[in-house]
Scaffold this motif. Structure first.
Motif, PDB file in Angstrom:
ATOM      1  N   PHE A   1       0.763  -1.174  -0.151  1.00  0.00           N
ATOM      2  CA  PHE A   1      -0.033  -0.159  -0.002  1.00  0.00           C
ATOM      3  C   PHE A   1       1.054   1.336  -0.003  1.00  0.00           C
ATOM      4  N   SER A   2       0.320   2.128  -0.619  1.00  0.00           N
ATOM      5  CA  SER A   2       1.027   3.532  -0.766  1.00  0.00           C
ATOM      6  C   SER A   2       2.521   3.682  -1.008  1.00  0.00           C
ATOM      7  N   ILE A   3       2.564   3.019  -2.252  1.00  0.00           N
ATOM      8  CA  ILE A   3       4.251   3.193  -2.805  1.00  0.00           C
ATOM      9  C   ILE A   3       4.250   4.534  -3.542  1.00  0.00           C
ATOM     10  N   THR A   4       5.114   5.235  -3.135  1.00  0.00           N
ATOM     11  CA  THR A   4       5.001   6.729  -3.475  1.00  0.00           C
ATOM     12  C   THR A   4       6.004   7.179  -4.004  1.00  0.00           C
ATOM     13  N   PRO A   5       5.872   7.591  -5.571  1.00  0.00           N
ATOM     14  CA  PRO A   5       6.852   8.236  -6.366  1.00  0.00           C
ATOM     15  C   PRO A   5       7.641   9.326  -5.627  1.00  0.00           C
ATOM     16  N   GLY A   6       9.051   9.244  -5.891  1.00  0.00           N
ATOM     17  CA  GLY A   6       9.889  10.502  -5.310  1.00  0.00           C
ATOM     18  C   GLY A   6      10.403   9.959  -3.855  1.00  0.00           C
ATOM     19  N   GLN A   7       9.706   9.085  -3.088  1.00  0.00           N
ATOM     20  CA  GLN A   7      10.421   8.395  -2.049  1.00  0.00           C
ATOM     21  C   GLN A   7      11.356   7.552  -2.285  1.00  0.00           C
ATOM     22  N   ALA A   8      12.220   7.027  -1.271  1.00  0.00           N
ATOM     23  CA  ALA A   8      13.399   6.206  -1.495  1.00  0.00           C
ATOM     24  C   ALA A   8      12.867   4.604  -1.325  1.00  0.00           C
ATOM     25  N   ALA A   9      13.356   3.916  -2.075  1.00  0.00           N
ATOM     26  CA  ALA A   9      13.225   2.395  -1.590  1.00  0.00           C
ATOM     27  C   ALA A   9      14.486   1.892  -1.445  1.00  0.00           C
ATOM     28  N   VAL A  10      14.930   1.264  -0.318  1.00  0.00           N
ATOM     29  CA  VAL A  10      16.104   0.962   0.570  1.00  0.00           C
ATOM     30  C   VAL A  10      15.998  -0.617   0.582  1.00  0.00           C
ATOM     31  N   TRP A  11      16.853  -1.553  -0.079  1.00  0.00           N
ATOM     32  CA  TRP A  11      16.732  -3.020   0.389  1.00  0.00           C
ATOM     33  C   TRP A  11      18.006  -3.429   0.973  1.00  0.00           C
ATOM     34  N   TYR A  12      17.586  -4.476   1.883  1.00  0.00           N
ATOM     35  CA  TYR A  12      18.574  -4.815   3.094  1.00  0.00           C
ATOM     36  C   TYR A  12      18.770  -6.358   2.884  1.00  0.00           C
ATOM     37  N   ASP A  13      19.885  -6.822   3.536  1.00  0.00           N
ATOM     38  CA  ASP A  13      19.924  -8.255   3.801  1.00  0.00           C
ATOM     39  C   ASP A  13      20.268  -8.265   5.081  1.00  0.00           C
ATOM     40  N   GLY A  14      19.291  -8.697   6.025  1.00  0.00           N
ATOM     41  CA  GLY A  14      19.453  -8.416   7.462  1.00  0.00           C
ATOM     42  C   GLY A  14      19.799  -7.133   7.882  1.00  0.00           C
ATOM     43  N   GLU A  15      20.946  -6.717   8.415  1.00  0.00           N
ATOM     44  CA  GLU A  15      21.180  -5.380   9.059  1.00  0.00           C
ATOM     45  C   GLU A  15      21.976  -4.845   7.978  1.00  0.00           C
ATOM     46  N   LYS A  16      22.132  -5.232   6.890  1.00  0.00           N
ATOM     47  CA  LYS A  16      23.108  -4.655   5.684  1.00  0.00           C
ATOM     48  C   LYS A  16      22.316  -4.025   4.765  1.00  0.00           C
ATOM     49  N   VAL A  17      22.920  -2.916   4.489  1.00  0.00           N
ATOM     50  CA  VAL A  17      22.100  -2.052   3.162  1.00  0.00           C
ATOM     51  C   VAL A  17      22.882  -2.635   1.946  1.00  0.00           C
ATOM     52  N   LEU A  18      22.042  -3.130   1.273  1.00  0.00           N
ATOM     53  CA  LEU A  18      22.510  -3.440  -0.097  1.00  0.00           C
ATOM     54  C   LEU A  18      22.405  -2.508  -1.077  1.00  0.00           C
ATOM     55  N   GLY A  19      21.272  -1.570  -1.130  1.00  0.00           N
ATOM     56  CA  GLY A  19      21.115  -0.691  -2.101  1.00  0.00           C
ATOM     57  C   GLY A  19      19.783   0.210  -2.043  1.00  0.00           C
ATOM     58  N   GLY A  20      19.846   1.031  -2.936  1.00  0.00           N
ATOM     59  CA  GLY A  20      18.691   2.014  -2.818  1.00  0.00           C
ATOM     60  C   GLY A  20      18.577   2.925  -4.029  1.00  0.00           C
ATOM     61  N   GLY A  21      17.284   3.556  -4.139  1.00  0.00           N
ATOM     62  CA  GLY A  21      17.015   4.532  -5.120  1.00  0.00           C
ATOM     63  C   GLY A  21      15.855   5.002  -4.870  1.00  0.00           C
ATOM     64  N   ILE A  22      15.289   5.811  -5.908  1.00  0.00           N
ATOM     65  CA  ILE A  22      14.200   6.648  -5.910  1.00  0.00           C
ATOM     66  C   ILE A  22      13.158   5.951  -6.856  1.00  0.00           C
TER      67      ILE A  22
END
Length: 352
Positions: free
Chosen positions: A325-346
């Protein structure tokens, strides 16, 4: 003696970070970035408190005027985004282009230091096998700010120290009190300095964008009400629509070109996937095949399982295991493997 330049906003977190490093026998230099005029933790009041902390610790204090950089990269970025029907996230952009980038340059070119430190709640770990600096969640998950730091480059991560990364917020307050810091009991600042200095995001935007009346319509184009500017709305919004219906309505799209706010029931504000642009791969190199991960689509959302599919031109497709719900253009999507930030973008604007 190791020299480190500590970014001081005038809040308890950055003050405590400076005190911790000072106590660890670092040669600490305080640096405050002058972002904008007016009240707020990051501006005039914050600069005074930062100067006081430096006096308490007996360390130098530098102030760098980057108001033009902030205006271009944050204020103009926000205003342009909202005017075109997206909801920009300024904090990650601010961290990379306004704070960490200028701080590292100033530290290297003016203060002969290769290291900076901030009061962010996150951790950095060097992985000898991959040769990469990994960005990790903070020990205090309630204060974790790794979501806002996904866009930092390897060079910026290599230059940065996060002294609060292993601490709980209560530890930070306690340490600040033990050191007798003026900011020990200072109230928490809001996450977004522009909201703090203007009272609300609406008040900030109204300084730059004139009211523009238009229609609130359903997915079939039926007019349900009127609005005074698409910039006052965001995807997933339910409150403040000013329209009545037998079931709850949410903003499902913003048509800035035709000046329309489109609303629908909750199912229409739920999506199975989204595309993400301006991707930065943090703790791993860009993959050549899809990977499984967990993603956050807003700062306070819980991470959910997804498949990340690499696309061309620094883009990926994020496919959710369950529609969100509420996937908002302009906000960040940041993906993780547990505690580790793998990557992200807009998050990109949805097709159709």
């Amino acid at each position: 003696m190791k020299r480190v330049v500590v970014g001081l906003s005038g809040g308890v977190d950055s003050s405590t970070a400076a005190a911790i490093l000072h106590n660890q026998s670092y040669e600490v230099i305080g640096l405050t970035l002058w972002l904008m005029k007016g009240k707020g933790q990051c501006c005039s009041e914050g600069m005074v408190d930062a100067a006081y902390i430096c006096e308490q610790l007996g360390i130098p204090h530098h102030v760098v005027d980057i108001r033009e950089v902030f205006q271009t990269n944050i204020v103009d970025y926000l205003v342009t985004g909202y005017s075109t029907g997206v909801t920009p996230l300024p904090c990650s952009q601010c961290n990379k282009t306004v704070k960490f980038g200028p701080m590292v340059r100033y530290a290297r070119e003016t203060l002969d230091s290769e290291k900076i430190a901030t009061g962010h709640y996150a951790r950095i770990r060097y992985n000898e096998n991959s040769g990469r600096h990994e960005l990790l969640r903070a020990a205090d998950r309630n204060k974790d700010q790794s979501y806002f730091l996904y866009d930092l480059s390897q060079d910026l991560l290599a230059a940065s120290i996060f002294p609060l990364g292993e601490l709980q917020k209560s530890d930070t307050r306690r340490i600040a009190s033990e050191y007798g810091l003026k900011t020990a009991d200072k109230p928490e600042s809001q996450d977004l300095c522009l909201v703090e200095s203007n009272g609300s995001m609406r008040a900030f935007l109204d300084k730059y964008l004139a009211p523009k009346k238009g229609e609130i319509v359903d997915a079939n184009g039926k007019v349900l009400g009127q609005h005074d500017g698409v910039h006052h709305y965001t995807i997933g919004q339910r409150k403040g629509l000013g329209v009545s219906a037998p079931e709850p309505l949410y903003v499902i799209a913003l048509d800035a070109i035709n000046n329309k706010v489109i609303v629908g029931d909750r199912t229409k504000a739920t999506q199975p996937e989204c595309n993400v642009e301006r991707v930065n791969w943090v703790s791993m190199a860009e993959p050549s095949a899809p990977i499984k991960a967990e993603v956050q689509i807003r700062y306070r959302s819980q991470p959910v399982p997804v498949t990340i599919i690499p696309l061309e031109n620094s883009r990926v497709r994020v496919v959710f295991d369950e529609p969100q719900f509420s996937i908002t253009p302009g906000q960040a999507a940041v993906w993780y493997d547990g505690e580790k930030v793998l990557g992200g973008g807009i998050i990109e604007r949805f097709d159709g």
